[in-house]
Design an enzyme around this catalytic site. Sequence first.
Site, PDB file in Angstrom:
ATOM      1  N   HIS A 126       0.804  -1.221   0.000  1.00 43.80           N
ATOM      2  CA  HIS A 126       0.000   0.000   0.000  1.00 43.80           C
ATOM      3  C   HIS A 126       0.842   1.279   0.000  1.00 43.80           C
ATOM      4  CE1 HIS A 126      -3.476  -2.567   0.994  1.00 43.80           C
ATOM      5  NE2 HIS A 126      -4.192  -1.569   0.527  1.00 43.80           N
ATOM      6  N   GLY A 127       2.078   1.203   0.416  1.00 41.75           N
ATOM      7  CA  GLY A 127       2.875   2.427   0.385  1.00 41.75           C
ATOM      8  C   GLY A 127       4.223   2.263   1.046  1.00 41.75           C
TER       9      GLY A 127
END
Length: 463
Positions: free
Chosen positions: A319-320
């Site tokens: 996700h990041g």
Amino acid sequence: MVFSSLKFIFIFLPVFFTIYYAVPGKAKNLILLIGSLSFYFTGAIRNPEHLILLLLSILLDYTLGLLMGKYQKHKKTFLCIGIIFHVLCLCFFKYFNFIAGELSRLTAANVSMNIILPLGISFYTFQGISYIVDVYRGKIQAEESLLKFSVYISMFEQLIAGPIVTYSTIKPELDERNISKEDFKDGLGIFIFGLGLKVLLANPLGKLFTQIQNIGFESISTPLAWMAALAFSFQLYFDFFGYSLMAQGLGRMLGFNIPQNFNFPYLSRSMTEFWRRWHITLGSWFREYLYIPLGGNRKGTAVTVRNLFIVWILTGAWHGAGYNFLLWGAILFVLIAVEKFFIGNFLSRHGAVSRVYMLLLIPLSWSVFAITDMQQLSIFFSRLFPFFNRGVEPVFPADYLKYLEMYYPFFIAGVLFSTKLPFDILKKIKNKYLICLLLSAILLGCVYCMYRGLDDPFLYFRF
């Protein structure tokens, strides 16, 4: 260009669908490919190398699939080449800036580069990996048509932010599809409804979260901090749920059945159930291509815990790039492991307790997801739980009243549309004119907001 833009709705869609429906069935894949690459290029126009990367990824996976089919003895080598390519690309574009920034901070040497994350790389990378793995396993035959395979990877309705579609799911429609008037009308209705969730609900709640961030977490009251956590929780859900509905609607209009990506996750009674209902295609991908190959839960408790840890840490990293995403993944691992081995049966038997449990955990977990600065995250949690505060009082103890007065209709709508009630009511409406009137009102409201510039990019474009 994004789905929630006037250019997409009033220029791209009319031009594309006019051509798409005008050409014979055999030419539809070619038109869809041209339209999809044109759509992607408008988003990558300042970084044309991103389009080159997408095309290279398509060509590599297509070639590797054919080679695995032709040279069975070496198919594991071809599989490894494809996985290494995708993982290296994803790591470079997604994590280089973060790693370089940390090295610069620790060593005082400037090793940073401004690497721009290519649109949709997290999604088309996973689709490419799923394809070559399925060919390797013999689950599917390698696609011989480069055109069909290119369409599978690049379809504009799900290229940028999913849902993640496996090749076996969509192959029959790549070969032949029939589009009826009912498919078009249903698809258009689903698209408009998803647009409404994004523009009329997610965006205003996102504005509230941004306003509270701009105030500074150290200055806000506890009630306003909880409002911020709830606002982001609703914003993220309706932003991504809205996008997924638009993708499904567009897919229906194109003749494809795009899989469901959400199943009312905020009605869940455990975090385990939540992640079966949230971003369903991502969870399915990790289960099918990582958790089960690692051994799943078939090799004892220790291996199961290890596998859960790997899956959830990688889910956070996917996700990041940031410590908060790793922390978020670790928190989810702990919660799901505790539910699996200790409290799962208790939660399933006690409805009221499980509801309160999730009402607390959902906004708290999304707070860790939302706030990338660890110091600011610490301050925010000290506001959520004032008995942990640092002795600093909020500037205006009643600050929440102002924002509650402004945003309470959106919170009410957020709660309502997190349930099945409005969707069940819509299904029961048989009057086509009433449905048409409702959808027209939603579309007009969205167009007005977009015209006024009251729109934000989709949150999952960041990932």
